[in-house]
Design a protein around this motif. Structure first.
Motif, PDB file in Angstrom:
ATOM      1  N   GLN A 149      -0.573  -6.307  -4.105  1.00 12.29           N
ATOM      2  CA  GLN A 149      -0.800  -7.103  -2.872  1.00 12.29           C
ATOM      3  C   GLN A 149       0.338  -7.517  -2.121  1.00 12.29           C
ATOM      4  O   GLN A 149       1.271  -7.940  -2.879  1.00 12.29           O
ATOM      5  CB  GLN A 149      -1.965  -8.203  -3.137  1.00 12.29           C
TER       6      GLN A 149
ATOM      7  N   SER B  44      -7.558  -4.034   1.953  1.00  6.13           N
ATOM      8  CA  SER B  44      -8.113  -5.177   2.655  1.00  6.13           C
ATOM      9  C   SER B  44      -7.857  -4.832   4.277  1.00  6.13           C
ATOM     10  O   SER B  44      -7.133  -4.092   4.626  1.00  6.13           O
ATOM     11  CB  SER B  44      -6.911  -6.360   2.384  1.00  6.13           C
TER      12      SER B  44
ATOM     13  N   LEU C 279      -2.804  -8.943   5.081  1.00  9.35           N
ATOM     14  CA  LEU C 279      -2.941  -8.925   3.610  1.00  9.35           C
ATOM     15  C   LEU C 279      -3.084  -7.094   3.416  1.00  9.35           C
ATOM     16  O   LEU C 279      -3.870  -6.647   4.206  1.00  9.35           O
ATOM     17  CB  LEU C 279      -4.168  -9.346   3.079  1.00  9.35           C
TER      18      LEU C 279
ATOM     19  N   SER D 221      -3.780  -4.876   0.226  1.00  8.97           N
ATOM     20  CA  SER D 221      -3.936  -5.059  -1.234  1.00  8.97           C
ATOM     21  C   SER D 221      -5.006  -3.872  -1.625  1.00  8.97           C
ATOM     22  O   SER D 221      -5.701  -3.387  -0.978  1.00  8.97           O
ATOM     23  CB  SER D 221      -4.765  -6.283  -1.218  1.00  8.97           C
TER      24      SER D 221
ATOM     25  N   SER E 263      -0.326 -13.541  -8.193  1.00 11.27           N
ATOM     26  CA  SER E 263      -1.186 -12.750  -7.449  1.00 11.27           C
ATOM     27  C   SER E 263      -2.258 -13.829  -6.760  1.00 11.27           C
ATOM     28  O   SER E 263      -2.454 -13.460  -5.428  1.00 11.27           O
ATOM     29  CB  SER E 263      -1.858 -11.748  -8.183  1.00 11.27           C
TER      30      SER E 263
ATOM     31  N   PHE F 239      -2.985 -14.263  -2.712  1.00 12.44           N
ATOM     32  CA  PHE F 239      -4.160 -13.954  -2.096  1.00 12.44           C
ATOM     33  C   PHE F 239      -4.706 -15.330  -1.494  1.00 12.44           C
ATOM     34  O   PHE F 239      -5.242 -15.214  -0.347  1.00 12.44           O
ATOM     35  CB  PHE F 239      -5.244 -13.617  -3.110  1.00 12.44           C
TER      36      PHE F 239
END
Length: 872
Positions: free
Chosen positions: A646, A679, A691, A693, A775, A779
């Motif tokens: 990500q 995403s 984002l 991911s 991670s 996020f």
């Protein structure tokens, strides 16, 4: 780093050191803890590393590639070495090196059987301290071998503390300290405490010697008695040094040459040999040392009577310059360096306000610095053998590491554990660099540069994995480490080292291409990397061909590559803000990531991706020779690693890169199927963040439901490597008439794969826990506090991802900090380690930890990647 206006001398030394004006790192703890039993010292015909040079042979064998010692110091090319030897009057040999079991002797693989702690170190090694606990009764060499040989894999290892030698405090605490007056003026202090109830006689023998570099006929150095308790050490390689000894010791001289008579019943090539000092002290053979008071190795012998509960000091000074009063400023210099080290770490403890956490953090970094090592290995020369020496067997030319003839190392490297792993491992080193970056970012950058240099990286682009097999495959985490080191360095200095980032990016391009060409056998962006460091985690040995043929498409291998692509994208985006040429590379890695994302995911009814909707988890896929396939529904870290892929980037950066923005829009029109799997990268959330991911919100919640379930991955001390669900109901699989079973094992493995000492079938491992936490924090930047997840699963309580990351960090910290009972889980409930005043404040940073109770397991001084705890 240092945010105060107070002068910070250690920080200044770090900064000036890398300008080339000084070299505060010329001297350091660069001796390994074990040179015997290593691949580079093995010249056998059968590659039997552990038996070619054994612990028993080590005192008599002059090494080829490096030197070992107890609390050792050397220059950065290891011409001149300093280390300690001890004798309690009862052992059959001097204690010159740490003892441990070979792979075959231990019921859980090789392991050091000593008690020692790395207590302190400044980044420039201007001050260092360690503690070695030396039994006053005969060291139980044979008992440790016999008892561990008797035990099977269902029983714990038999450790030195289990022998009873420490029950009545019949031991000495030997504190080893170094302080530098300047780059070429080294102060050495050994403080020996008698912890027993009776007076003890201990022989303390600091030793200095030159590594044997004259075997090929080059100039031979010498050590001479210069009078007035002073040694003159003369070398064409590093110049002359003087070593002054306090008190009235006896000098014992010999040569750093092999005792061929003892080793091979073959005539010695020199009248005085490496183990002469041992024979003179232990056996009273005064003819074993040179009466002319010269040689290439010397022992400075102190015979000390130490009353019960008291201590004695031994002081030395090794310097380029002569000093008429070498010990006049000795204590003051130590005091000053200790104060400067305290000041330096006070600026690193800003987020660790609790004294227990500060102690843990400082000892973690100390272990990192003590585990630096001079690493020398010229594979082409090693394969051919040395001039004047017996030639290796011809089979060697096609054996271990034979395809790495370009590899030449003569460098200072960070080691995982200088006894258990006295050789670098590629993915370990990447995590080491992340830890180092917080205290010495320039050293971290140098380490990463070495790994991708022409002397290390294969011409094909592959990175060397580890000494036992450079051609094996470690997870591709070096772009991650490069990006983390760059960011930490940029934050500390206020400006990023763009030149470093360009250098690493260009080299990593070669490595990324190697992965694509070599580890994607079907060309479908699904990768089969091998064991990828996660030893024993799967149904089969993942470094070997699949039984019955076919191949294994790995959820972790593919996810590591997705992470790699995104790390390279992050670096491209940063570099594109300085040089627009890198915008094209950002486009490349953006598209490559999406293709990997499409492959790992199930796309339609006929697709067989690695995501399983039924279980809400990622699994490896077995592809059979007949074209059929099967998901291996074993829940392990393999299925959590997709979380690591990500990247969050700001809207402002997006707007400054119009070509990338246009390419993204075009790709969305061309492959909307792929875009839907990832995403919503066209949307912004949080602080105008985008984002990218592998996980959209729904899949991430399904993964986290498993990961945060105490009955599966969540333990009191971190995330387990295999689901605990397999404790009562083991995973079973049948293939071609053979039955395979994986059971959750919280401690040591019962499998013989990878020598029996590798274990990812339940315990907690720091590096992957660190990546999980990082991670979740990334996020959080995108999803904000609105996105909440049940923690622990089934509790009915919900938290943001950042809060969960903090709570997981606390669980990991509980391994090392004292609980309400005053005990550290890492110590496994042992009363001596937890409550004895001479043990309880010292911490061991193990390789991995029991998935149920947090007890430390595996290598006991693997501060390398376990040192990541200092950042949490």
């Amino acid at each position: 780093m240092n945010t105060s206006t107070q002068v910070n001398p250690e920080q200044e030394r770090i900064e000036i050191n890398y300008t080339g004006k000084t070299n505060w790192l010329k001297w350091g703890p660069y001796l390994t803890d074990r040179q015997w039993g290593t691949v580079r010292e093995d010249y056998s015909t059968n590659g039997d590393v552990w038996n070619h040079v054994t612990h028993d042979m080590a005192r008599s064998k002059a090494y080829r590639w490096g030197e070992e010692g107890l609390g050792g110091f050397s220059d950065d090319k290891q011409f001149l070495c300093v280390a300690l030897a001890l004798w309690n009057g009862k052992d059959p040999i001097l204690k010159e090196r740490l003892f441990g079991l070979t792979n075959e002797q231990g019921n859980h693989g090789e392991d050091v059987k000593e008690i020692y702690f790395h207590l302190d170190s400044s980044p420039t090694h201007s001050y260092m301290k360690m503690l070695y606990k030396y039994p006053l009764q005969a060291f139980p060499y044979q008992d440790l071998v016999n008892e561990n040989g008797r035990r099977d894999k269902t029983q714990p290892e038999y450790e030195l503390i289990d022998t009873g030698l420490f029950d009545n405090d019949e031991y000495a605490d030997v504190f080893i300290e170094f302080a530098k007056n300047n780059e070429e003026d080294l102060l050495i202090k050994y403080t020996i405490w008698n912890r027993s109830a009776e007076e003890a006689t201990i022989d303390v023998i600091p030793q200095l010697w030159f590594r044997n570099t004259w075997f090929d006929g080059s100039a031979k150095p010498e050590i001479l008695n210069h009078g007035h308790n002073t040694l003159l050490l003369r070398s064409a390689d590093i110049g002359d040094y003087h070593c002054c000894a306090d008190g009235k010791p006896t000098f014992l001289f010999t040569e750093n040459e092999s005792n061929n008579k003892r080793l091979y019943n073959f005539p010695n090539g020199a009248p005085y040999v490496k183990d002469g000092i041992n024979d003179a002290i232990v056996h009273g053979l005064h003819t074993a040392v040179n009466p002319d008071q010269s040689g290439t190795k010397v022992g400075i012998w102190y015979h000390l009577d130490i009353p019960a509960g008291e201590s004695r000091e031994v002081r030395l000074r090794l310097s380029k310059s002569k000093n008429a009063q070498p010990f006049a400023d000795f204590d003051q210099t130590f005091k000053q360096r200790i104060a400067e080290t305290d000041l330096f770490y006070s600026t690193c403890h800003m987020h660790a306000v609790d004294p227990e956490e500060q102690n843990m953090q400082r000892q973690a970094w100390a272990g990192m610095f003590w585990n630096k090592q001079f690493y020398s290995y010229d594979i082409n020369r090693w394969l051919k053998g040395d001039d004047g020496q017996p030639r290796p067997d011809d089979n060697r030319k096609k054996g271990r590491n034979s395809h790495w003839k370009h590899f030449v190392a003569n460098d200072i490297l960070s080691m995982p554990d200088k006894w258990e792993y006295p050789w670098f491992a590629a993915w370990d080193l990447a995590f080491h660099c992340v830890s180092f970056a917080a205290v010495d970012p320039d050293f971290a950058k140098e380490q990463l540069r070495l790994m991708v240099s022409a002397n290390y990286m294969h011409p094909s682009g592959q990175l060397p994995a580890y000494e036992w097999d450079f051609g094996d495959v470690n997870p591709p985490v070096h772009a991650m480490a490069t990006w983390h080191v760059y960011q930490i360095d940029k934050k500390a200095k206020g400006k990023g080292d763009v030149e470093f980032l360009i250098d690493l990016f260009n080299k990593l391009l070669l490595n990324f291409t190697w992965w694509v060409n070599q580890k994607d056998s079907e060309g479908n962006n699904i990768f089969e990397g091998g064991f990828l460091g996660l030893d024993n985690i799967g149904v089969f040995n993942r470094s070997q061909p699949v039984p019955g043929g076919g191949f294994l498409e790995q959820a972790d291998g593919t996810s590591w590559m997705a992470m790699y692509a995104l790390n390279m994208l992050e670096i491209s985006l940063e570099l594109a803000s300085h040089h627009h040429v890198f915008e094209a590379m950002a486009i490349k890695f953006f598209e490559h990531f999406l293709y990997i994302a499409g492959s790992i995911s199930a796309m339609g009814e006929d697709s067989a991706g690695l995501w399983d909707d039924q279980d809400g988890f990622y699994y490896d896929m077995l592809r059979r020779p007949d074209g059929t396939s099967d998901r291996l529904r074993l829940r392990s870290l393999v299925g959590l690693i997709p979380m690591f892929a990500q990247v969050v980037f700001e809207e402002a950066k997006w707007e400054k890169l119009p070509k990338l923005k246009k390419a993204m829009a075009a790709f969305m029109q061309k492959r909307p199927d792929l875009v839907r799997l990832v995403s919503h990268w066209t949307d912004t959330k949080g602080n105008n963040q985008h984002l990218l991911s592998l996980l959209r919100g729904h899949r991430m919640k399904l993964l986290l439901k498993r990961m945060l379930d105490p009955n599966e991955f969540l333990s009191d001390h971190g995330i387990r490597s295999v689901s605990k669900a397999y404790c009562q109901n083991p995973f079973r699989y049948q293939l071609d008439g053979s039955h395979y079973t994986v059971t959750y094992l919280p401690a040591e493995s019962d499998s013989n794969m990878f020598g029996g000492n590798s274990n990812w079938r339940g315990p907690i491992w720091m590096p992957v826990n660190y990546l999980i936490i990082e991670s979740l924090r990334n996020f959080q930047d995108y999803y904000t506090d609105e996105f909440r997840v049940e923690y622990p699963t089934g509790s009915g309580e919900y938290f943001s991802l950042a809060e969960i990351a903090d709570l997981l960090s606390k669980r990991l910290k509980t391994l090392f900090v004292k609980n309400g009972a005053g005990e550290r889980p890492v110590s496994g409930g042992h009363p001596k380690f937890n409550h004895d005043p001479h043990f309880k404040d010292y911490i061991l940073f193990y390789e991995y930890f029991n998935g149920d109770n947090g007890k430390g397991l595996g290598a006991g001084h693997q501060t390398g990647w376990t040192g990541l705890i200092a950042l949490l």
